[in-house]
Design a protein around this motif. Structure first.
Motif, PDB file in Angstrom:
ATOM      1  N   LYS A 170     -41.663 -14.458  51.144  1.00 23.92           N
ATOM      2  CA  LYS A 170     -41.184 -13.119  50.790  1.00 23.92           C
ATOM      3  C   LYS A 170     -41.401 -12.137  51.936  1.00 23.92           C
ATOM      4  O   LYS A 170     -40.606 -11.202  52.115  1.00 23.92           O
ATOM      5  CB  LYS A 170     -41.870 -12.632  49.514  1.00 23.92           C
ATOM      6  CG  LYS A 170     -41.454 -13.441  48.287  1.00 23.92           C
ATOM      7  CD  LYS A 170     -42.108 -12.936  47.016  1.00 23.92           C
ATOM      8  CE  LYS A 170     -41.661 -13.786  45.825  1.00 23.92           C
ATOM      9  NZ  LYS A 170     -42.255 -13.332  44.546  1.00 23.92           N
TER      10      LYS A 170
ATOM     11  N   VAL B 291     -38.631  -9.111  51.625  1.00 24.05           N
ATOM     12  CA  VAL B 291     -38.437  -8.715  50.235  1.00 24.05           C
ATOM     13  C   VAL B 291     -39.211  -7.431  49.985  1.00 24.05           C
ATOM     14  O   VAL B 291     -40.397  -7.341  50.290  1.00 24.05           O
ATOM     15  CB  VAL B 291     -38.910  -9.827  49.282  1.00 24.05           C
ATOM     16  CG1 VAL B 291     -38.823  -9.363  47.824  1.00 24.05           C
ATOM     17  CG2 VAL B 291     -38.078 -11.083  49.481  1.00 24.05           C
TER      18      VAL B 291
ATOM     19  N   TYR C  75     -39.102  -8.457  38.768  1.00 19.79           N
ATOM     20  CA  TYR C  75     -38.845  -7.844  40.069  1.00 19.79           C
ATOM     21  C   TYR C  75     -37.691  -6.850  39.987  1.00 19.79           C
ATOM     22  O   TYR C  75     -37.741  -5.773  40.585  1.00 19.79           O
ATOM     23  CB  TYR C  75     -38.545  -8.908  41.127  1.00 19.79           C
ATOM     24  CG  TYR C  75     -38.342  -8.312  42.500  1.00 19.79           C
ATOM     25  CD1 TYR C  75     -39.435  -7.931  43.279  1.00 19.79           C
ATOM     26  CD2 TYR C  75     -37.070  -8.083  42.998  1.00 19.79           C
ATOM     27  CE1 TYR C  75     -39.254  -7.345  44.525  1.00 19.79           C
ATOM     28  CE2 TYR C  75     -36.881  -7.501  44.239  1.00 19.79           C
ATOM     29  CZ  TYR C  75     -37.978  -7.128  45.005  1.00 19.79           C
ATOM     30  OH  TYR C  75     -37.791  -6.542  46.232  1.00 19.79           O
TER      31      TYR C  75
END
Length: 362
Positions: free
Chosen positions: A144, A149, A331
């Motif tokens: 990530k 992200v 998320y």
């Protein structure tokens, strides 16, 4: 909660002390989780009944005998105080940015949320608190991090205070373990199997907010140390401090001043569990007012896995009800929640940093 034949409610009634605390709305209900953590028969069902009543009404309580060493909490508070004593030059090198990780200066953001606009007037004043914001710690090889992200980047640790990083790691690990142990209580409070939430928390996320509330000589009308808001968490853990400031909204929409209980943790739930329960478990607005002296907070927001669904649980949708929330991953809930809540002075805050892999902080 409306009776739902698909749910299996707790097998005992709420305790008289919890019913009295809810009715009086003068102090937080206090629960002893020691017997439950020790595996005593019946302790889970009693806590589930008490938490069910609390979560349908006040949404906040305090726990004792939780197993977190007070020495660890004390050291974490001591290191946090040192964190805010660093030079402004060093702190600003780590200023919060695209990933919402790092230092947040005082009076640099406005806290407001559409989720509570109907309950409380929209906030238009800058909060006076300062904070350091940390997500789950990752290294540069984390997928990530490599993919840039959002909110899953590298934490910004102050170079001159290595003892803080060590203390906070230990604190976060202890809080994560306790949070996982509390999941069966919420499952049974909702009439679910005790292990219902386990698949959602295989790789749980968390967000650590280390805050400093400086006593201000002058506050504008309608200004707060931390403005009224409701958390976005599944649950939130907060060690109590003898310095007052935290206030919780009661069902009558009055502000309850939280009283100090030695060695206790405050527990509340946020919008994730509110969604999962289809509004049966409330996400209570709360605020911090100008304290009489320096006040620090070590707020631990606990979340499910990024890919976990936060749609209403079918067993929590009573006959005749409709699902009040859409189907999305945690998320996909979390990113817009933070964007809705935090409004920064810095025009570059929302600007994505490229290329992926570069530390994405302003």
């Amino acid at each position: 909660m409306t009776a739902n034949p698909r749910a299996i409610p707790p097998t005992v009634a709420p305790s008289e002390k919890v019913k009295a605390a809810i009715a009086a709305a003068k102090e937080l209900p206090l629960l002893d989780v020691g017997p439950y953590l020790a595996g005593e028969p019946g302790a889970l069902e009693q806590l589930a009944a008490d938490v069910k009543l609390i979560q349908e009404n006040l949404g906040f309580f305090a726990i004792v005998n939780h197993g977190i060493p007070q020495s660890l909490i004390d050291e974490s508070f001591a290191q946090t105080a040192k964190l805010f004593e660093l030079s402004m030059e060093e702190k600003l090198r780590h200023r919060v940015g695209y990933h919402h990780q790092g230092y947040l200066p005082p009076k640099s953001s406005i806290l407001k949320s559409t989720a509570i606009m109907e309950k409380i007037a929209v906030n238009t004043k800058k909060d006076t608190n300062a904070a350091w914001l940390f997500m789950r710690n990752r290294d540069a090889d984390d997928p990530k991090v490599r993919a840039n992200v959002r909110h899953r980047g590298l934490n910004q640790w102050p170079e001159s205070l290595p003892a803080f990083k060590a203390a906070l790691h230990a604190y976060q690990s202890a809080m994560e373990k306790l949070s996982l142990k509390l999941l069966p209580i919420y499952a049974r409070a909702l009439g679910l199997r005790a292990e219902h939430f386990d698949p959602m928390f295989k790789a749980p996320e968390y967000y650590q907010r280390c805050a400093y509330y400086h006593p201000e000589e002058h506050m504008d009308e309608g200004q707060y140390a931390l403005a009224p808001h409701s958390d976005g968490s599944f649950l939130t853990l907060l060690p109590m401090t003898p310095v007052p400031g935290l206030q919780v909204m009661t069902p009558a929409k009055e502000w309850l001043k939280v009283s100090y209980v030695k060695d206790a943790l405050i527990v509340n739930t946020g919008q994730v569990l509110n969604r999962l329960s289809n509004d049966h478990f409330i996400a209570t607005p709360h605020r911090v007012v100008n304290p009489p002296m320096k006040r620090y907070a070590l707020t631990f927001f606990f979340y499910p896995d990024d890919d976990a669904s936060v749609a209403p649980i079918p067993e929590c949708i009573a006959p005749g009800e409709q699902a009040r929330y859409d189907t999305r991953s945690f998320y996909d809930f979390f990113v817009p929640y933070l964007d809705d809540l935090y409004h920064y002075n810095d025009p570059n805050f929302m600007k994505e940093v490229e290329p992926a892999g570069v530390t994405a902080q302003a």
